[in-house]
Enzyme design. Structure first.
Site, PDB file in Angstrom:
ATOM      1  N   GLY A  46      -3.170   7.536 -14.972  1.00  0.00           N
ATOM      2  CA  GLY A  46      -2.611   7.222 -16.278  1.00  0.00           C
ATOM      3  C   GLY A  46      -3.086   8.252 -17.271  1.00  0.00           C
ATOM      4  O   GLY A  46      -4.093   8.933 -17.035  1.00  0.00           O
ATOM      5  N   GLN A  51      -5.107  11.437 -25.711  1.00  0.00           N
ATOM      6  CA  GLN A  51      -6.107  12.099 -24.862  1.00  0.00           C
ATOM      7  C   GLN A  51      -5.886  13.612 -24.784  1.00  0.00           C
ATOM      8  O   GLN A  51      -6.806  14.344 -24.401  1.00  0.00           O
ATOM      9  CB  GLN A  51      -6.092  11.511 -23.446  1.00  0.00           C
ATOM     10  CG  GLN A  51      -6.587  10.067 -23.388  1.00  0.00           C
ATOM     11  CD  GLN A  51      -6.614   9.545 -21.982  1.00  0.00           C
ATOM     12  OE1 GLN A  51      -5.600   9.041 -21.478  1.00  0.00           O
ATOM     13  NE2 GLN A  51      -7.741   9.658 -21.317  1.00  0.00           N
ATOM     14  N   CYS A  95     -12.443   6.763 -17.128  1.00  0.00           N
ATOM     15  CA  CYS A  95     -11.536   7.337 -18.130  1.00  0.00           C
ATOM     16  C   CYS A  95     -11.634   8.856 -18.071  1.00  0.00           C
ATOM     17  O   CYS A  95     -12.733   9.415 -17.986  1.00  0.00           O
ATOM     18  CB  CYS A  95     -11.945   6.845 -19.522  1.00  0.00           C
ATOM     19  SG  CYS A  95     -10.846   7.441 -20.827  1.00  0.00           S
ATOM     20  N   LEU A  96     -10.466   9.505 -18.119  1.00  0.00           N
ATOM     21  CA  LEU A  96     -10.464  10.973 -18.041  1.00  0.00           C
ATOM     22  C   LEU A  96     -11.123  11.593 -19.270  1.00  0.00           C
ATOM     23  O   LEU A  96     -11.517  12.753 -19.248  1.00  0.00           O
ATOM     24  CB  LEU A  96      -9.025  11.479 -17.887  1.00  0.00           C
ATOM     25  CG  LEU A  96      -8.336  11.039 -16.581  1.00  0.00           C
ATOM     26  CD1 LEU A  96      -6.891  11.480 -16.557  1.00  0.00           C
ATOM     27  CD2 LEU A  96      -9.068  11.531 -15.353  1.00  0.00           C
ATOM     28  N   HIS A 137      -5.178  -0.217 -20.179  1.00  0.00           N
ATOM     29  CA  HIS A 137      -6.138   0.849 -20.514  1.00  0.00           C
ATOM     30  C   HIS A 137      -5.454   1.920 -21.361  1.00  0.00           C
ATOM     31  O   HIS A 137      -6.007   2.407 -22.345  1.00  0.00           O
ATOM     32  CB  HIS A 137      -6.679   1.463 -19.207  1.00  0.00           C
ATOM     33  CG  HIS A 137      -7.616   2.615 -19.392  1.00  0.00           C
ATOM     34  ND1 HIS A 137      -8.973   2.525 -19.165  1.00  0.00           N
ATOM     35  CD2 HIS A 137      -7.388   3.891 -19.790  1.00  0.00           C
ATOM     36  CE1 HIS A 137      -9.534   3.702 -19.424  1.00  0.00           C
ATOM     37  NE2 HIS A 137      -8.596   4.547 -19.803  1.00  0.00           N
ATOM     38  N   GLU A 138      -4.181   2.252 -20.982  1.00  0.00           N
ATOM     39  CA  GLU A 138      -3.464   3.311 -21.712  1.00  0.00           C
ATOM     40  C   GLU A 138      -3.017   2.851 -23.086  1.00  0.00           C
ATOM     41  O   GLU A 138      -3.115   3.598 -24.062  1.00  0.00           O
ATOM     42  CB  GLU A 138      -2.248   3.786 -20.905  1.00  0.00           C
ATOM     43  CG  GLU A 138      -2.558   4.338 -19.508  1.00  0.00           C
ATOM     44  CD  GLU A 138      -3.669   5.372 -19.489  1.00  0.00           C
ATOM     45  OE1 GLU A 138      -4.356   5.474 -18.467  1.00  0.00           O
ATOM     46  OE2 GLU A 138      -3.882   6.054 -20.517  1.00  0.00           O
ATOM     47  N   HIS A 141      -5.684   3.126 -25.489  1.00  0.00           N
ATOM     48  CA  HIS A 141      -5.838   4.502 -25.998  1.00  0.00           C
ATOM     49  C   HIS A 141      -4.948   4.728 -27.225  1.00  0.00           C
ATOM     50  O   HIS A 141      -5.335   5.397 -28.171  1.00  0.00           O
ATOM     51  CB  HIS A 141      -5.467   5.547 -24.936  1.00  0.00           C
ATOM     52  CG  HIS A 141      -6.588   5.960 -24.025  1.00  0.00           C
ATOM     53  ND1 HIS A 141      -7.768   6.506 -24.488  1.00  0.00           N
ATOM     54  CD2 HIS A 141      -6.693   5.931 -22.675  1.00  0.00           C
ATOM     55  CE1 HIS A 141      -8.564   6.776 -23.455  1.00  0.00           C
ATOM     56  NE2 HIS A 141      -7.936   6.437 -22.345  1.00  0.00           N
TER      57      HIS A 141
HETATM   58  O1  K2U Z   1      -6.525   6.895 -19.317  1.00  0.00           O
HETATM   59  C1  K2U Z   1      -7.245   7.506 -18.522  1.00  0.00           C
HETATM   60  O2  K2U Z   1      -8.320   7.997 -18.856  1.00  0.00           O
HETATM   61  C2  K2U Z   1      -6.848   7.576 -17.049  1.00  0.00           C
HETATM   62  C3  K2U Z   1      -7.562   6.457 -16.374  1.00  0.00           C
HETATM   63  C4  K2U Z   1      -6.599   5.336 -16.175  1.00  0.00           C
HETATM   64  C5  K2U Z   1      -7.264   4.135 -15.573  1.00  0.00           C
HETATM   65  C6  K2U Z   1      -8.574   3.778 -15.865  1.00  0.00           C
HETATM   66  C7  K2U Z   1      -9.122   2.634 -15.292  1.00  0.00           C
HETATM   67  C8  K2U Z   1      -8.382   1.868 -14.419  1.00  0.00           C
HETATM   68  C9  K2U Z   1      -7.086   2.227 -14.133  1.00  0.00           C
HETATM   69  C10 K2U Z   1      -6.534   3.355 -14.712  1.00  0.00           C
HETATM   70  C11 K2U Z   1      -8.244   6.886 -15.071  1.00  0.00           C
HETATM   71  O3  K2U Z   1      -9.246   7.804 -15.307  1.00  0.00           O
HETATM   72  S1  K2U Z   1      -7.223   7.599 -13.884  1.00  0.00           S
HETATM   73  C12 K2U Z   1      -8.456   7.794 -12.613  1.00  0.00           C
HETATM   74  C13 K2U Z   1      -8.438   6.595 -11.709  1.00  0.00           C
HETATM   75  C14 K2U Z   1      -7.923   6.774 -10.450  1.00  0.00           C
HETATM   76  C15 K2U Z   1      -7.831   5.684  -9.598  1.00  0.00           C
HETATM   77  C16 K2U Z   1      -8.245   4.419 -10.000  1.00  0.00           C
HETATM   78  C17 K2U Z   1      -8.772   4.256 -11.283  1.00  0.00           C
HETATM   79  C18 K2U Z   1      -8.892   5.354 -12.145  1.00  0.00           C
HETATM   80 ZN    ZN Z   2      -8.814   6.479 -20.439  1.00  0.00          ZN
END
Ligand code: K2U
Ligand code: ZN
Length: 173
Positions: A46, A51, A95-96, A137-138, A141
């Site tokens: 996501g 971001q 979170c990225l 989560h998105e 943001h």
């Molecule tokens: O928004 C973001 O920073 C991307 C997030 C999205 C996300 C966070 C927590 C749970 C679900 C989605 C992640 O960093 S994407 C990396 C990731 C990959 C597999 C599973 C969970 C998170």
């Molecule tokens: Zn995030």
């Protein structure tokens, strides 16, 4: 298509509420393609426009984690949660914008979301499982909320200090 730099917490742009999208033009299409390319390159499932420093209410998602399965990219513009289940799920979120930090976050296990797609058409869909966690989560943001806002102040402060150290080291190159 361009992979754009992802802002790292703490950054004021990650705490601001993003503005609704009003112009459904080619620039929006290019932005959504850059967001998907940036997300896949991270890699992530996501990404929300703030971001990458764009204060617009647009997010991208593709929660298909099996590399061999076909990609399922989604672009949600001006998304709104219209219903959330009483039943909740706990997921160890990352979170990225807060690299290598993880914490358990409790959220409704199912949500219904309405949004506008790139063609300007209204969409509505129920999400469950990882898709539900990701879309919440998105959307957080877009409202300047980070997953660390759901954890205790001590752990949040520890993570923020780690990110400040990381940014100082990155600045030194
Ligand atoms: O928004 C973001 O920073 C991307 C997030 C999205 C996300 C966070 C927590 C749970 C679900 C989605 C992640 O960093 S994407 C990396 C990731 C990959 C597999 C599973 C969970 C998170
Ligand atoms: Zn995030």
């Amino acid at each position: 298509m361009t992979v754009r730099p992802i802002l790292i917490h703490p950054d004021p742009r990650l705490k601001k509420k993003a503005e609704p999208v009003t112009d459904f033009n080619d620039a929006l299409r290019v932005l959504s393609e850059d967001m998907l390319e940036t997300m896949y390159a991270a890699p992530g499932i996501g990404l929300a426009a703030p971001q990458i420093g764009v204060m617009k209410r647009i997010l991208v998602m593709d929660c298909i984690k099996d590399e061999d399965a076909p990609k399922q990219p989604m672009v949600l513009i001006n998304p709104e949660i219209t219903w959330a289940s009483d039943d909740q799920n706990t997921y160890e979120e990352g979170c990225l914008s807060i690299p290598d930090q993880f914490a358990d976050v409790v959220r409704p296990s199912e949500v219904e979301v309405t949004w506008t797609n790139l063609e300007g058409d209204q969409q509505q869909q129920k999400f469950d499982g990882l898709w539900a966690t990701c879309v919440q989560h998105e959307i957080d943001h877009l409202d300047g909320k980070l997953f660390i806002d759901y954890i205790g102040p001590l752990k949040r402060q520890m993570i923020t200090r780690k990110m400040q150290k990381l940014k100082r080291e990155m600045a030194r190159g």
